[in-house]
Design an enzyme around this catalytic site. Structure first.
Site: not given
Length: 524
Positions: A62, A204, A223, A242, A246-247, A261, A327
């Site tokens: 980003r 996002k 988030h 990130s 999390k994933t 997410d 990704r």
């Protein structure tokens, strides 16, 4: 070429946004047709076993400094202007939009009509217009799809996102920082993105919009990833920026994935904002992350900046030649134990994930409600390489609510909602360090994911509830002093360092940074 093009009759077409068409418009194409268009347009390569591999060019993450919110009367008083929410004038937005409309007139476009929010009561109809076929596939993977042809014919978006990577703004006359821009106009319900091929800006933007709209309806935007165990009332949330896991941690073979997410928390429970997952693919291993690994071998998955042999079409998931931020974007149905409905009950556990590059936090700690609110407002982690442009090694960051760049409102609005819900539903809270132990970054070692997963599983099973703790006032945590199966020097980070004095200095440095950061919210 198969697919629905300009002949499609739409009750509410692109002309409603003032976009005239001199080139084909492809409406709501499915993955196979989008593959065909993407290959025809030379947008990427089909890899062995079927994923589509793309290179996002200069932007492999980003670009938060190029994101602007239009300063207009209807939303001005609600927006938390400052570090994350940069204002741009209505006149500047209009100048960009006028030129962009002219630019799009003779460009082949791809449109997806979809939703943000699995709960129908809070669902946001979103139209995404893209210049690239693979961007259309990306957003089709990420958001919630509509399959009913009648509904699609009459689909009326509440927000529209226009994504044109090859169009650049003029900073001298249009008020942007560079040629790259992400412009959110809440009054016009329109988002403009240009000058970047990084697809994550689209998803996002939807998250930011929902984080503006839903708290005004007493629904918390979060988030976080989410899963459940024995039933939909055994929910766990995993907050984190990130790269904190999390994933990975929410994608577990013995629990059902809700989403990886972005979620909302209403009076009835938790619901996914999305219909897909966006996992880091760098060094994914079949042995340690089997569910995510399998998605990198599936048709319909998009792999961003993963190295591929152009002849054999074999992947090198270990290579960071293009970026650390490789990704995989895939529909949630690619995960065998996912809940495609995306709706569950209230959480029993909340885990705040942090990548501590200082190496001074324990692998897990219990949090009282007050301690949980301290860490939620702090949102401490280390920004890992590749997540944003220009980040090449971990940098200390405090991102309030573990999602500062996506919070249009002041963090206190989200913190108050979370605090009310934690108290009402008696949620157990934990701080989990998925970063470094035994020394700072470059000296210590990263805490192994199997260790982190075993600790989280123990917490979920109630095995950590009654273990003795020691309050650490410097970091606002209750550190476990014993834990079956874990060596004492893992629970006590100071004991894991070769030089105790060096630990004390580094811990004092981080604790001071925590307090300075917290003071900002005390004064607010």
């Amino acid at each position: 070429m198969s697919g629905k093009t300009a002949e499609v009759v739409k009750t509410y077409g692109l002309d409603a946004q003032g976009i005239t068409r001199k080139a084909p418009t492809h409406w709501n194409l499915a993955a196979p047709a989008l593959y065909e268009h993407a290959v025809r347009r030379d947008e990427g390569l089909i890899a062995h076993l079927g994923p589509f591999v793309v290179n996002t060019g200069a932007f492999t993450g980003r670009s938060p400094n190029d994101k602007f919110t239009v300063d207009e009367p209807g939303s001005r008083g609600h927006i938390w202007w400052g570090e994350f929410n940069h204002p741009i004038t209505e006149a500047s937005f209009d100048r960009v939009w006028s030129r962009l409309r002219d630019y799009l007139a003779d460009k082949e476009l791809f449109v997806q009509d979809c939703y943000g929010g699995a709960d129908p009561r809070f669902r946001l109809p979103v139209r995404v217009v893209t210049q690239y076929a693979w961007h259309s596939l990306f957003i089709r993977d990420m958001l919630i799809r509509e399959f009913d042809e009648v509904v699609l014919r009459d689909f009326r978006p509440e927000f529209t996102i226009i994504d044109a990577p090859e169009f650049e703004a003029d900073p001298m006359t249009e008020g942007t920082r560079t040629g790259t821009f992400i412009l959110i106009n809440l009054a016009r319900k329109l988002v403009l993105i240009g000058g970047t091929r990084y697809a994550g800006e689209m998803k996002k933007s939807v998250f930011s919009i929902l984080n503006y709209l839903l708290p005004l309806r007493k629904v918390l935007g979060m988030h976080c990833s989410a899963n459940y165990g024995r039933n939909r009332d055994d929910v766990a949330l995993f907050f984190g920026l990130s790269g904190t896991g999390k994933t990975t941690l929410s994608t577990s073979p013995d629990r059902t994935l809700i989403g990886d997410d972005e979620h909302g928390w209403s009076d009835d429970g938790v619901f996914n904002f999305e219909g897909g997952c966006y996992a880091k693919a760098i060094r994914v291993r079949e042995e340690t992350e089997p569910e995510i690994y399998e998605t990198t071998r599936r048709f319909g998955t998009i792999l961003e900046n993963v190295v591929i042999d152009p002849e054999t079409r074999r992947l090198d998931l270990d290579s960071a030649a293009l970026t650390e931020n490789t990704r995989a974007a895939y529909p949630i149905t690619h995960v065998p134990n996912a809940d495609a409905g995306g709706v569950a009950g209230h959480p029993r556990h909340i885990f705040f994930l942090t990548y501590d590059a200082f190496g001074v936090l324990p692998p897990i700690a219990r949090l009282t409600p007050d301690q949980a609110m301290f860490h939620y407002l702090a949102g401490y982690t280390s920004k890992v390489a590749g997540t944003e442009r220009g980040v090449t090694e971990p940098q200390l960051v405090f991102s309030p609510c573990f999602g500062g760049p996506f919070l249009p409102l002041h963090p206190r609005a989200y913190a108050e909602l979370l605090g009310e819900k934690i108290e009402r539903h008696h949620v157990r809270c934990w701080l989990v360090n998925t970063g470094i132990t035994g020394g700072p970054y470059g000296v210590g070692r990263r805490i192994a994911m199997p260790i982190t997963r075993s600790l989280i599983n123990a917490a979920l099973d109630g095995k950590l509830d009654d273990l003795p703790t020691e309050v650490d006032p410097a970091f606002h945590i209750s550190r476990l002093t014993t834990c079956p199966g874990l060596e004492a020097d893992m629970l006590d980070p100071r004991a894991s360092w070769a030089d105790s004095d060096a630990y004390d200095r580094k811990a004092a440095e981080l604790a001071a940074r925590f307090e300075v950061n917290h003071d900002k919210f005390e004064r607010a």
